[in-house]
Design a protein around this motif. Sequence first.
Motif, PDB file in Angstrom:
ATOM      1  N   UNK A   1      -2.962 -11.814 -28.711  1.00 56.39           N
ATOM      2  CA  UNK A   1      -1.864 -12.774 -28.804  1.00 56.39           C
ATOM      3  C   UNK A   1      -0.553 -12.081 -29.158  1.00 56.39           C
ATOM      4  N   UNK A   2      -0.621 -11.102 -30.056  1.00 51.42           N
ATOM      5  CA  UNK A   2       0.581 -10.355 -30.428  1.00 51.42           C
ATOM      6  C   UNK A   2       1.114  -9.556 -29.240  1.00 51.42           C
ATOM      7  N   UNK A   3       0.204  -9.002 -28.447  1.00 53.13           N
ATOM      8  CA  UNK A   3       0.630  -8.267 -27.257  1.00 53.13           C
ATOM      9  C   UNK A   3       1.327  -9.187 -26.271  1.00 53.13           C
ATOM     10  N   UNK A   4       0.765 -10.395 -26.083  1.00 48.24           N
ATOM     11  CA  UNK A   4       1.399 -11.369 -25.189  1.00 48.24           C
ATOM     12  C   UNK A   4       2.772 -11.771 -25.717  1.00 48.24           C
ATOM     13  N   UNK A   5       2.875 -11.954 -27.039  1.00 49.59           N
ATOM     14  CA  UNK A   5       4.147 -12.323 -27.639  1.00 49.59           C
ATOM     15  C   UNK A   5       5.170 -11.213 -27.472  1.00 49.59           C
ATOM     16  N   UNK A   6       4.725  -9.975 -27.639  1.00 46.64           N
ATOM     17  CA  UNK A   6       5.636  -8.830 -27.457  1.00 46.64           C
ATOM     18  C   UNK A   6       6.128  -8.757 -26.017  1.00 46.64           C
ATOM     19  N   UNK A   7       5.214  -9.004 -25.052  1.00 45.82           N
ATOM     20  CA  UNK A   7       5.627  -8.982 -23.652  1.00 45.82           C
ATOM     21  C   UNK A   7       6.639 -10.087 -23.373  1.00 45.82           C
ATOM     22  N   UNK A   8       6.386 -11.302 -23.944  1.00 43.79           N
ATOM     23  CA  UNK A   8       7.317 -12.421 -23.731  1.00 43.79           C
ATOM     24  C   UNK A   8       8.682 -12.121 -24.333  1.00 43.79           C
ATOM     25  N   UNK A   9       8.685 -11.532 -25.543  1.00 39.17           N
ATOM     26  CA  UNK A   9       9.966 -11.192 -26.172  1.00 39.17           C
ATOM     27  C   UNK A   9      10.686 -10.099 -25.391  1.00 39.17           C
ATOM     28  N   UNK A  10       9.930  -9.164 -24.851  1.00 37.31           N
ATOM     29  CA  UNK A  10      10.556  -8.113 -24.045  1.00 37.31           C
ATOM     30  C   UNK A  10      11.179  -8.695 -22.779  1.00 37.31           C
TER      31      UNK A  10
END
Length: 210
Positions: free
Chosen positions: A124-133
Motif C-alpha cells: 500500500x505504501x508503494x502504491x501511495x508513493x507511486x500516486x504521489x510521484x
Amino acid sequence: MSVDPMAYETQFFGFTPQTCMLRIYLAFQDYLFEVMQVVEGVILKKLDKMPSCEISHSQVRQCTEEFLLFMKDRFDKLFGKMEEVLLHLVLSIPNNVLLPEDRVHEQYPYSTEQFQALQEEIRQLQLQCRAEAAAEQALRAELEEQKVVKAELEKILQWFDNLEKIFREQGIGSLQESLAFLTQSSKKLQVVLKEVEQKSEKLKLCDKLM
C-alpha cells in the motif's frame, strides 16, 4: 553430491557447501591424474633402460589406464563417505544455532499473519508513493504550462505599456480613454454600416419592382 540447498550455511560461509565439496573432488581427481602420469613416465624410463624387456609402451599405457579407473572407483566410494561426514559435521549449522545477523528475528518474532500484513502495508505504501510521484509530475507539468502562460501575459502587458507610451507621446490621452473611444467609435460604425446595408437592400428591392 547432496541436493540439499543448505541455504543457511550458504548465508554463513558465502558459498554453498556442495560447491566446496565439488572443488575438493575435482582437485583430488586432478591430483590423481597427475600422479598416474608421473608413475607412467617413471615406468617408461625404466623400460627404456632394459632393452631385453618385452613390455611395450602401449601395454604400459593400458595398464596405467586400468589402474587409474580402479583408483578412481575406489576414490569415488571413499569421497562419498567423506562428503557425507563433511556436509553433516563440518559444513552444516545446527538447528539451534542462530547467525548474528538473524538475532533480530529472535528479538522481534513475527507470525505468518503478521508478516503478510506487513507485506500488504508495504504494498500500500508503494502504491501511495507511486500516486504521489504521479501527482508531483502532474504539478510540475502544470507549473511549466503556467510559466508559458505567464510569459505570454508579460508580453501582452509589455505591449500595452508600449502602446500607452505611444499614446502619451502623441498626446492622445490615456490608454483606457483611447480604448473607450475606439469602442464607442466601433459601435457607431456598426450602426452606420447596418443602416447602409438596410438602404442597399431597399434599393435592390426597388430595382426589382421597376
